[in-house]
Motif scaffolding. Structure first.
Motif, PDB file in Angstrom:
ATOM      1  N   ALA A  13       5.893  -2.511  18.444  1.00 50.35           N
ATOM      2  CA  ALA A  13       6.421  -1.666  17.903  1.00 50.35           C
ATOM      3  C   ALA A  13       7.025  -0.212  18.509  1.00 50.35           C
ATOM      4  N   GLU A  38      10.797   2.785  15.312  1.00 48.29           N
ATOM      5  CA  GLU A  38      10.033   2.166  14.229  1.00 48.29           C
ATOM      6  C   GLU A  38       8.750   2.634  13.705  1.00 48.29           C
ATOM      7  N   ALA A  39       7.889   3.157  14.479  1.00 51.51           N
ATOM      8  CA  ALA A  39       6.748   3.795  14.066  1.00 51.51           C
ATOM      9  C   ALA A  39       6.843   4.962  13.059  1.00 51.51           C
ATOM     10  N   LYS A  40       8.000   5.800  13.511  1.00 48.88           N
ATOM     11  CA  LYS A  40       8.289   6.876  12.754  1.00 48.88           C
ATOM     12  C   LYS A  40       8.800   6.483  11.287  1.00 48.88           C
ATOM     13  N   LYS A  41       9.269   5.417  11.053  1.00 48.53           N
ATOM     14  CA  LYS A  41       9.909   4.990   9.934  1.00 48.53           C
ATOM     15  C   LYS A  41       8.749   4.736   8.786  1.00 48.53           C
ATOM     16  N   GLU A  42       7.578   5.090   9.194  1.00 46.21           N
ATOM     17  CA  GLU A  42       6.665   4.645   8.177  1.00 46.21           C
ATOM     18  C   GLU A  42       6.657   5.491   6.922  1.00 46.21           C
ATOM     19  N   GLU A  43       6.324   4.890   5.760  1.00 42.79           N
ATOM     20  CA  GLU A  43       6.588   5.907   4.523  1.00 42.79           C
ATOM     21  C   GLU A  43       5.881   7.123   4.360  1.00 42.79           C
ATOM     22  N   ASN A  44       6.571   8.089   3.932  1.00 40.75           N
ATOM     23  CA  ASN A  44       5.617   9.304   3.703  1.00 40.75           C
ATOM     24  C   ASN A  44       5.513   9.281   2.315  1.00 40.75           C
ATOM     25  N   GLN A  92       7.563   3.514  -6.733  1.00 36.34           N
ATOM     26  CA  GLN A  92       6.645   4.496  -5.914  1.00 36.34           C
ATOM     27  C   GLN A  92       5.539   4.843  -6.713  1.00 36.34           C
ATOM     28  N   THR A 128       1.847   5.404  -6.938  1.00 40.99           N
ATOM     29  CA  THR A 128       0.953   5.444  -5.916  1.00 40.99           C
ATOM     30  C   THR A 128      -0.571   6.040  -6.555  1.00 40.99           C
TER      31      THR A 128
END
Length: 289
Positions: free
Chosen positions: A18, A22-28, A82, A84
């Protein structure tokens, strides 16, 4: 050396590695739309608490909007996919805390009935905590607290699966306490400090809904029935007709909601006890005395 596997789609980069972008695109999760609505609910609730002692109209408006947004965040969660666990817990905590704060105020405004309000706070927290904990322990980590089978409890199944039943019970339960809060500022029946001085000719008319008392602010300070902080607000001479109508109209549903809380507490306790018995049986402890 073992050659790294590459594919045309990887653009010459090793599969499985990765990049930083790509790592920064992790869902917040914290910025999901329903959770943003949840934060707004908290802001509105805090604002209502700020105005609660002195400005009943502003407080009631902010509190009501915060409660109505409770339905909107659920719709947003389904629309944007969404839903959660964080959002569910945030929603429940907001509901419990806002209702408790309003009941605390009512307990202060009407100390003679403080035990009733304290009991309602305790029942609300106990039933929801027990239900959430039983669902987590007995149902599994991925199980929602709203998934209650009809075989376990028909009333709880109807309450959590029918959105109109859930909304009606929660909305009218909150409406009852909001209306009761407004009566503390408008009805001499609820707040005797609003009555004119003894011997005043207006005392009879002041007892009727729609005929607010004409009380001087200075007369409220020595009264044991109200906090001195409410002085100026109660001098606003609010009409008690609408609060009385809302209180009496929502009272039956409020009682149903409290009964559901009792059922939820009992059912969750029994569910946990079933788990305890099964574990003791597996460990052979049920035969010991």
């Amino acid at each position: 050396m073992t050659a790294e596997r590459r594919t045309p789609q990887s653009n010459g980069k090793p599969v499985g590695s990765a990049t930083g972008s790509e790592a920064k695109k992790e869902e917040n999760i914290f910025l999901f739309v329903p959770n943003l609505i949840g934060y707004l609910r908290i802001v509105l609730a805090v604002g209502s608490l700020y105005f609660m002692p002195l400005h009943p109209r502003r407080c009631s408006f902010l509190y009501s909007v915060s409660c109505l947004l409770d339905a909107l965040d659920g719709m947003a969660a389904r629309k944007f996919s969404q839903s959660t666990r964080f959002g569910a817990v945030l929603d429940m905590i907001t509901d419990r805390c806002t209702t408790s704060c309003l009941l605390v105020f009512l307990a202060v405004a009407k100390p003679a009935y403080s035990a009733i309000f304290q009991g309602l706070i305790s029942l609300d927290f106990a039933s929801h905590y027990m239900h959430m904990y039983a669902t987590l322990v007995m149902g599994g980590q991925g199980e929602s607290h709203k998934n209650v089978s009809a075989s376990r409890s028909r009333i709880m199944n109807l309450y959590y699966t029918n959105k109109w039943v859930l909304f009606t019970c929660c909305a009218l339960n909150e409406l009852f306490f909001i209306a009761l809060y407004l009566l503390c500022f408008s009805s001499p029946i609820v707040t005797p400090a609003l009555l004119p001085p003894s011997g005043d000719a207006n005392i009879a008319s002041s007892m009727q809904p729609g005929s607010p008392a004409h009380i001087e602010p200075r007369l409220l300070f020595p009264s044991p029935f109200s906090a001195a902080a409410m002085e100026m607000a109660r001098a606003n001479k609010m009409d008690s007709t609408v609060p009385w109508t809302l209180t009496l109209g929502s009272a039956p549903i409020m009682l149903v909601k409290q009964w559901i809380n009792v059922v939820q507490l009992v059912k969750a306790s029994r569910w946990l006890a079933e788990g305890d018995r099964d574990e003791r049986k597996k460990a052979g402890l049920n035969k010991r005395r």
